[in-house]
Design an enzyme around this catalytic site. Structure first.
Site, PDB file in Angstrom:
ATOM      1  N   ASP A   1      -1.410  -0.896   6.269  1.00 59.77           N
ATOM      2  CA  ASP A   1      -1.546  -0.394   7.638  1.00 59.77           C
ATOM      3  C   ASP A   1      -2.951   0.045   8.015  1.00 59.77           C
ATOM      4  O   ASP A   1      -3.195   0.401   9.151  1.00 59.77           O
ATOM      5  CB  ASP A   1      -0.587   0.790   7.856  1.00 59.77           C
ATOM      6  CG  ASP A   1      -1.044   2.030   7.102  1.00 59.77           C
ATOM      7  OD1 ASP A   1      -1.707   1.869   6.058  1.00 59.77           O
ATOM      8  OD2 ASP A   1      -0.744   3.139   7.561  1.00 59.77           O
TER       9      ASP A   1
ATOM     10  N   ASP B   1       0.872  -1.159   0.000  1.00 59.49           N
ATOM     11  CA  ASP B   1       0.000   0.000   0.000  1.00 59.49           C
ATOM     12  C   ASP B   1       0.924   1.228   0.000  1.00 59.49           C
ATOM     13  O   ASP B   1       2.036   1.152   0.513  1.00 59.49           O
ATOM     14  CB  ASP B   1      -0.854  -0.062   1.277  1.00 59.49           C
ATOM     15  CG  ASP B   1      -1.683   1.179   1.466  1.00 59.49           C
ATOM     16  OD1 ASP B   1      -2.358   1.569   0.513  1.00 59.49           O
ATOM     17  OD2 ASP B   1      -1.639   1.762   2.566  1.00 59.49           O
TER      18      ASP B   1
ATOM     19  N   THR C   1       0.180   4.802   1.030  1.00 60.84           N
ATOM     20  CA  THR C   1       0.070   5.694   2.182  1.00 60.84           C
ATOM     21  C   THR C   1       0.285   4.940   3.488  1.00 60.84           C
ATOM     22  O   THR C   1      -0.422   3.987   3.781  1.00 60.84           O
ATOM     23  CB  THR C   1      -1.319   6.371   2.202  1.00 60.84           C
ATOM     24  OG1 THR C   1      -1.544   6.918   0.906  1.00 60.84           O
ATOM     25  CG2 THR C   1      -1.389   7.458   3.239  1.00 60.84           C
TER      26      THR C   1
END
Length: 739
Positions: A626, A427, A429
């Site tokens: 996250d 991912d 960000t």
């Protein structure tokens, strides 16, 4: 030495039981203090009982679910050590008597019948008292139809002792060919006693090694201080037990003290050493608003903190639970060892019986003695204890080693699969980037200063709730710029903000929004475009109808990301970036980092589908993320990797959690996985090769050619040595350098 063979059907149940506690109920059970401690088997985590004992499947000593922080031997180790010392003291004279009879003629001093009676008196307590746990475990193995190493040991020593007992008490029952001078029969108390002592020695060495493998947990448990300083309502300080701290209590942490619970600093500042939790050696500067973790060390400065998580909810308590659960989980490779062991023990008993029969039919006189010796030697040397230890010992050391480097492994399966990963989906960000927008550039127009532009913009944006507004205000505070009050604040949705600051009209937002307010931005278009090419968002600022400048905001790439990506590519891992960001921004970041493939504009619900598509191409995929929106993709991936800086939901869905929250942790996890799996294969080879070579020797294969027979004592010593070599090899993992 300690594992037993058992049938493979328990393996999956054990694997399933090696999960994190996702329910409050299980957490409550695990962390509750009252009542006896819960014990479990390292080889069979599904076995749980109150208080110590032996595993009904493999006979191995159970160990506490929660390791005790205080050092000291386990009750099992104390008991086995006592049995070993007393057993050894009684075995030495038996050994001297038997060997003395062979090496020198002791008949003038002691007749053979008298020697047999003394050996009976000394050897019986060794076999029946010192070795009693082995008989108890063997009986349990028969009861549960799960034959194991203790079945073989009890059969071997029991047969030798029983034969010798009858031979001493009633030698007249034996044929003349088996009797010596004085009518005595050759006895094997010495063999039974020496085997018992050697097996006890192996148990003691193994239990000590198991205590070493839990060193990582004990080190973590030892981090939390026992007391803390609580700040009272009147501002007075009082010393309290950590157990007495409640959420929202104010606590004072002085220089050189450890943080007692998880919380947030309310006043003061300090440099905190978080190395034991994150694996990073550099202290981290903390100030008001910073979060602090239980067990970390405040090196300099002092602060007051508000308790946010206490007891079993602290990160440290959860880490301890994760590590201890993972150390007892089962790797798929262990199922093979279990299945082999499940057939192995019955096969050994059959080989032992055939060996006995062959020596009875074809052996020299006295055939019975030769048959008994070889049958017992086969039973002892073939004990599959080294085979049982091969995988769990390495897993225990590997998981502990990972915890020390800030890599939390949820179960052994994740550790095993990580080695084979060839594609990493990340991912953007919060994984590749810091996940927090930051002001990366302030460009003033002619006649303005960058501080002036930022001060006016931050004064207006302070009234906005937009994440970019927070980044602007944070930067102004960082530069210590005084913020002014704003009047007539307005925030047209998706356009920008306006307001009156210090009597000046401030307009900020896109070039289009400023044009609506008669402010031309063309003078800074080139500079703005240069920032956009670096994946930054540009916010123009107008003051009293004039262009004052712009602020560029970006989510900066983590400092360790480029180095980690290079290391992964060097290891042959293909990196795919998966992000909800627009294609242009995503491709800029992808190009900058040299990422192989960029998949942009992905909706949260489609992330798992993207992982599935890569898997359908035959790829073994690890996914690092996250956020809550990453949880389905983390669960879909072969190995899910959560950033410790992210959400609890992401961490629950992942097989591996990186406490530091950067990609170097993935490099470490892969390196650790490779080292652990290599160690397991070495252990399995050592135990298989040893058994394969040992059984034919014990059965007497070399006797027709060289007249060599493997005595039961030598077989027992060899068995102990094989287990010690597997343990030593597993402990070697502690010295492996994790990249």
């Amino acid at each position: 030495m300690g594992h037993a063979a058992h049938h493979g059907h328990t393996a999956q149940a054990a694997a399933d039981s090696g999960r994190f506690p996702s329910s409050a109920v299980e957490k409550a059970v695990v962390h509750s203090r009252p009542g006896p401690a819960v014990y479990t088997c390292p080889m069979h985590p599904q076995i749980r009982q109150a208080g110590p004992g032996s595993c009904p499947i493999c006979g191995m000593s159970l160990e506490p679910v929660l390791a005790a922080p205080e050092p000291g031997q386990s009750p099992e180790l104390k008991d086995m050590t006592r049995r070993l010392w007393l057993g050894t003291a009684l075995t030495v004279p038996v050994f001297v008597l038997e060997m003395g009879g062979h090496l020198m003629n002791l008949n003038p001093l002691l007749s053979q019948p008298s020697s047999n009676w003394i050996q009976l008196l000394l050897g019986t307590p060794v076999v029946l008292w010192a070795g009693w746990p082995f008989f108890v475990r063997a009986a349990a193995s028969l009861k549960h139809r799960s034959l194991n190493m203790f079945t073989l040991i009890a059969l071997g020593t029991g047969a030798a002792w029983l034969y010798s007992l009858i031979g001493t008490i009633a030698p007249q029952l034996f044929p003349a060919s088996l009797r010596m001078d004085g009518g005595a029969v050759a006895v094997y108390f010495e063999a039974a006693a020496v085997i018992t002592v050697l097996v006890l020695l192996g148990q003691v060495l193994e239990l000590r090694a198991r205590e070493k493998t839990s060193g990582a947990i004990k080190a973590l448990l030892g981090l939390t201080p026992k007391t803390a300083v609580r700040v009272g309502a009147t501002g007075s300080d009082e010393a309290v037990q950590v157990d007495a701290i409640r959420v929202d209590d104010l606590l004072r942490v002085r220089p050189g003290e450890k943080v007692p619970v998880d919380g947030e600093i309310t006043e003061g500042k300090g440099n905190v050493d978080e190395s034991m939790v994150t694996g990073e050696p550099m202290p981290v500067a903390k100030a008001a608003g910073s979060s602090v973790t239980a067990g970390t060390l405040n090196q300099t400065g002092g602060f007051v903190m508000r308790a946010k998580k206490v007891g079993a909810d602290t990160l440290l308590a959860q880490i301890v639970h994760m590590v201890s659960t993972a150390q007892r989980s089962r790797a798929p490779i262990q199922r093979m060892a279990d299945q082999v062991a499940g057939w192995f023990v019955p096969a050994v008993i059959l080989v032992s019986a055939l060996t006995f029969a062959a020596w009875m039919v074809r052996g020299p006189t006295p055939a019975f003695s030769y048959a008994l010796i070889t049958a017992v030697a086969v039973l002892i040397i073939a004990c599959p204890c080294a085979l049982g230890l091969a995988t769990p010992m390495s897993i225990m050391v590997g998981v502990g080693k990972g915890a020390q480097h800030g890599v939390l492994i949820r179960d052994a399966e994740a550790l095993e699969k990580m080695e084979k990963v060839d594609t990493l989906v990340v991912d953007k960000t919060g994984t590749l980037t810091e996940g927090r927008p930051r002001v990366v550039h302030v460009e003033p127009a002619s006649g303005f200063s960058s501080d002036q532009v930022l001060q006016k913009l931050a004064s207006v944006e302070r009234a906005s709730e937009h994440p970019l507004a927070m980044a602007i205000v944070t930067e102004a505070k960082h530069r210590q710029l005084p913020l002014s009050a704003v009047i007539d604040f307005d925030s047209p949705v998706g356009k920008g903000v306006t307001g009156l600051v210090d009597g000046q009209v401030i307009v900020s937002g896109s070039a289009k929004f400023l044009a609506e307010h008669a402010v031309q931005t063309s003078g800074l278009d080139l500079s703005a475009e240069a920032q956009r090419k670096k994946a930054a968002t540009v916010i123009f600022v107008g003051i009293d109808g004039r262009l004052a400048g712009f602020v560029a905001i970006a989510d900066p790439v983590k400092a360790t990301t480029p180095q980690a990506l290079l290391a992964l590519k060097a290891a042959g891992v293909r990196v795919v970036m998966l992000t909800g960001d627009g294609k242009t921004t995503a491709e800029v970041v992808g190009r900058e980092l040299g990422i192989d493939e960029v998949i942009a504009d992905v909706l949260p619900q489609d992330k798992a589908a993207a992982v599935k598509r890569l898997q359908s191409e035959g790829r073994i995929v690890a996914m690092a993320g996250d956020g809550v929106n990453d949880a389905p993709a983390l669960a879909q991936a072969t190995v899910g990797i959560a950033m410790g800086t992210g959400t609890d939901v992401a961490m629950e869905s992942a097989g591996i959690t990186l406490l530091k929250g950067d990609l170097m942790g993935i490099v470490k996890a892969r390196s650790l996985s490779q080292a652990t799996m290599r160690n397991i294969r070495q252990n399995l080879f050592l135990s298989f090769a040893y058994n394969a070579a040992g059984i034919p020797l014990a059965a007497g294969l070399l006797y027709p050619f060289f007249g060599l027979l493997l005595s039961p004592e030598v077989a027992a010593a060899a068995m102990a040595l094989s287990s010690v070599s597997v343990i030593a090899n597993a402990l070697r993992l502690r010295t492996v350098k994790v990249q």
